[in-house]
Motif scaffolding. Structure first.
Motif, PDB file in Angstrom:
ATOM      1  N   ARG A   1     -14.106  -0.990  -1.605  1.00 51.15           N
ATOM      2  CA  ARG A   1     -12.663  -1.036  -1.883  1.00 51.15           C
ATOM      3  C   ARG A   1     -11.894  -1.514  -0.647  1.00 51.15           C
ATOM      4  O   ARG A   1     -10.978  -2.344  -0.753  1.00 51.15           O
ATOM      5  N   LEU A   2     -12.265  -1.006   0.522  1.00 42.20           N
ATOM      6  CA  LEU A   2     -11.611  -1.417   1.764  1.00 42.20           C
ATOM      7  C   LEU A   2     -11.836  -2.902   2.028  1.00 42.20           C
ATOM      8  O   LEU A   2     -10.905  -3.634   2.381  1.00 42.20           O
ATOM      9  N   SER A   3     -13.059  -3.374   1.813  1.00 48.94           N
ATOM     10  CA  SER A   3     -13.394  -4.768   2.092  1.00 48.94           C
ATOM     11  C   SER A   3     -12.661  -5.725   1.172  1.00 48.94           C
ATOM     12  O   SER A   3     -12.131  -6.754   1.617  1.00 48.94           O
ATOM     13  N   ILE A   4     -12.609  -5.415  -0.124  1.00 46.21           N
ATOM     14  CA  ILE A   4     -11.933  -6.318  -1.049  1.00 46.21           C
ATOM     15  C   ILE A   4     -10.422  -6.285  -0.822  1.00 46.21           C
ATOM     16  O   ILE A   4      -9.721  -7.270  -1.079  1.00 46.21           O
TER      17      ILE A   4
ATOM     18  N   THR B   1       0.829  -1.204   0.000  1.00 41.88           N
ATOM     19  CA  THR B   1       0.000   0.000   0.000  1.00 41.88           C
ATOM     20  C   THR B   1       0.864   1.256   0.000  1.00 41.88           C
ATOM     21  O   THR B   1       0.524   2.253  -0.654  1.00 41.88           O
ATOM     22  N   LEU B   2       1.974   1.237   0.733  1.00 46.56           N
ATOM     23  CA  LEU B   2       2.877   2.392   0.747  1.00 46.56           C
ATOM     24  C   LEU B   2       3.384   2.697  -0.664  1.00 46.56           C
ATOM     25  O   LEU B   2       3.535   3.864  -1.044  1.00 46.56           O
TER      26      LEU B   2
ATOM     27  N   ALA C   1      -4.548   5.440   0.144  1.00 43.83           N
ATOM     28  CA  ALA C   1      -4.655   5.652   1.588  1.00 43.83           C
ATOM     29  C   ALA C   1      -5.832   4.885   2.181  1.00 43.83           C
ATOM     30  O   ALA C   1      -5.780   4.465   3.344  1.00 43.83           O
ATOM     31  N   VAL C   2      -6.877   4.687   1.384  1.00 38.09           N
ATOM     32  CA  VAL C   2      -8.046   3.938   1.833  1.00 38.09           C
ATOM     33  C   VAL C   2      -7.658   2.508   2.217  1.00 38.09           C
ATOM     34  O   VAL C   2      -8.283   1.895   3.091  1.00 38.09           O
ATOM     35  N   GLU C   3      -6.610   1.983   1.603  1.00 39.25           N
ATOM     36  CA  GLU C   3      -6.207   0.603   1.858  1.00 39.25           C
ATOM     37  C   GLU C   3      -5.478   0.426   3.189  1.00 39.25           C
ATOM     38  O   GLU C   3      -5.401  -0.691   3.706  1.00 39.25           O
TER      39      GLU C   3
END
Length: 529
Positions: free
Chosen positions: A437-440, A245-246, A382-384
């Motif tokens: 998006r967060l859930s997947i 994610t970074l 950032a959402v991840e």
């Protein structure tokens, strides 16, 4: 003779040594995700370009026109004659020679209005205000050639797919760290060649190879990390996803600061050469050494791990229990030969495919909406970040299976609700889509951990690589599924995503729970889970 897990407990399951190795190998996630998503910035659509009329270059040199003046003489008359023609994919079917007027080059056509002049499609000879800003302007991937940009991403995913099979197999046969280092070297060399490719064909060939080697670095570093820690510490397999994610978050900053696609390509490729220094600080996986009947080397590494962790192995440890399972070169048949392995493999393959398809589909869907590319991409990354923290909080309390299933179900519901929310409340539509998006992302990260925990050591790298190859297949299909279905109805892809995620959420409930269980060493261990 003690087992490997018993020796690991005495040497330290997550001491100073493992933390150092974990931090070093985690950097691979940053470079891998940067390459994974780089097409967004390498393939940016040029702001201004037009089709040059034959002879315009020579006339422009003679008349001393600026690019803006040449554009006005080329495109403006075309646009005045037909407002629907932009001048990007069509041009006036005329030819300018050195006798044309510098102030009115179309005057030779007499009283014909520009609306009556014939048009011709543009096949080459495009002019860009920023010719090296992206591969689109570098290789003329516009108009009738626009599909080649999608091809470049499909080729990268094909490289990932090849890497999963070839390098996953090689890492189980020749060793984790050897294949990791060779893959890092390959990513760096191919990345440089891609940046200076003389034509699009060379670009595609070495982008494929860079994808192949990059998949080797990512999958192998992940397996090494999970094999050198204790069963209670395997959550590091989730934490390592934070570095992926970074990379997503850092990439728009790199693209914002570097104006050319070659510079961006080098910035995400050259750090791989630094990873070659790991030869002196990251050892071979002792678990793998045991499966290859190299117990003395494994014990030597374990003593080194204990020393760095401030512990001391008992002197009577002269040998570690080696799996009685006959070691052979892994094959797909090994993954489906027994009932439990067959069930695990088929479900995991579907989970990988679904997670990748929905993940990439939701990311690309944001691109359809438009807006500030750099800011939108940063926010989507950032959402991840909360995903990994949510997993860390829940996975050792409630296990792997329930969060795995629930994340898919929530993603399914979010996609379905988003599809039917009205457009006049965009904040709600965006919020629900973000929840999807967060859930997947949670599902995507859990499948890494669960996959590595459900295969024996002799097949772990090959099994993870093979199952994750379905992720690459999902990545190849995602753009075609999204854009083809969106052309019928903008929200239709979300309906498909919802169905796929719901099925996945139900299937993963059939997998065994692996919370607190030692990594299986043999096929028999898997069958007894």
């Amino acid at each position: 003779m003690p087992s490997f897990d018993e020796v690991l407990k005495e040497a330290g399951e997550f001491g100073r040594f493992q933390k150092r190795v974990f931090f070093l190998l985690s950097q691979t996630g940053i470079t891998f995700s940067s390459l994974f998503a780089s097409v967004v910035f390498l393939g940016r659509a040029p702001d201004n370009f037009w089709c040059r009329i034959p002879g315009a270059a020579e006339l422009s040199d003679r008349c001393g026109w600026t690019l803006e003046e040449e554009r006005n003489f080329t495109v403006l008359p075309l646009h005045l004659g037909n407002e629907s023609v932009s001048g990007e994919c069509q041009r006036l079917d005329v030819t300018w020679d050195t006798s044309a007027s510098c102030t009115s080059p179309l005057a030779r056509y007499g009283n014909h209005s520009t609306g009556n002049l014939p048009l011709a499609p543009c096949h080459d000879n495009w002019v860009y205000e920023q010719p090296h800003s992206s591969i689109v302007s570098e290789y003329d991937l516009v108009c009738g050639n626009a599909w080649m940009l999608d091809l470049s991403q499909a080729i990268l995913n094909l490289g990932f797919l090849a890497g999963a099979f070839i390098l996953g197999y090689a890492a189980d046969r020749y060793g984790r760290i050897l294949i990791y280092l060779l893959s890092c070297l390959g990513v760096g060399i191919c990345g440089i060649i891609v940046a200076f490719s003389p034509n699009f064909t060379v670009f595609l060939i070495f982008r494929f190879l860079q994808g192949m080697f990059s998949k080797g670095t990512w999958m192998t570093c992940y397996v090494i990390v999970t094999e050198i820690v204790g069963s209670d510490q395997r959550i590091v397999g989730i934490v390592i996803q934070i570095f992926f994610t970074l990379g997503i978050i850092i990439l728009p900053g790199i693209a914002y600061l570097i104006p050319t696609w070659q510079g961006i390509q080098l910035a995400i490729s050259l750090p791989n050469f630094l990873f070659l220094l790991y030869y002196w600080v990251v050892p071979e996986s002792p678990r793998w050494l045991l499966t290859r009947k190299k117990g003395e080397k494994a014990l030597k590494i374990m003593r080194n791990i204990a020393k760095h962790n401030g512990k001391f192995l008992s002197p009577h440890y002269s040998e570690i229990t080696i799996s009685n399972e006959e070691v052979s070169n892994p094959s797909f048949l090994d993954l489906v030969r027994t009932p439990q392995m067959r069930r695990n493999t088929l479900i995991l393959m579907y989970a990988w495919f679904t997670s990748a398809l929905i993940y990439q589909g939701l990311v690309m869907r944001l691109g359809i909406i438009g807006g500030n590319l750099y800011l939108d991409f940063f926010i989507s990354g950032a959402v991840e970040l909360p995903a990994a923290f949510l997993i860390i909080v829940t996975i050792d309390r409630v296990g792997r299976r329930l969060p795995f299933a629930m994340s898919n179900i929530v993603a399914s519901m979010a996609c379905l609700i988003t599809a039917f929310l009205p457009e006049d409340i965009p904040w709600l539509k965006t919020t629900v889509a973000t929840l999807g998006r967060l859930s997947i992302t949670i599902a995507f990260e859990v499948v890494y951990l669960v996959n590595s925990e459900l295969y024996p050591t002799t097949l772990r790298n090959f099994g993870v690589s093979l199952c994750s190859s379905l992720c690459d297949l999902g990545g190849i299909i995602a753009p075609f599924l999204l854009f083809r279905l969106a052309a019928i109805w903008l929200e239709l892809p979300l309906i498909i995503f919802s169905i796929l995620a719901a099925v996945c959420g139900l299937l993963v409930l059939l997998l065994p729970e692996t919370k607190g269980i030692s990594l299986p060493e043999t096929l028999e261990d898997v069958e007894q889970l």
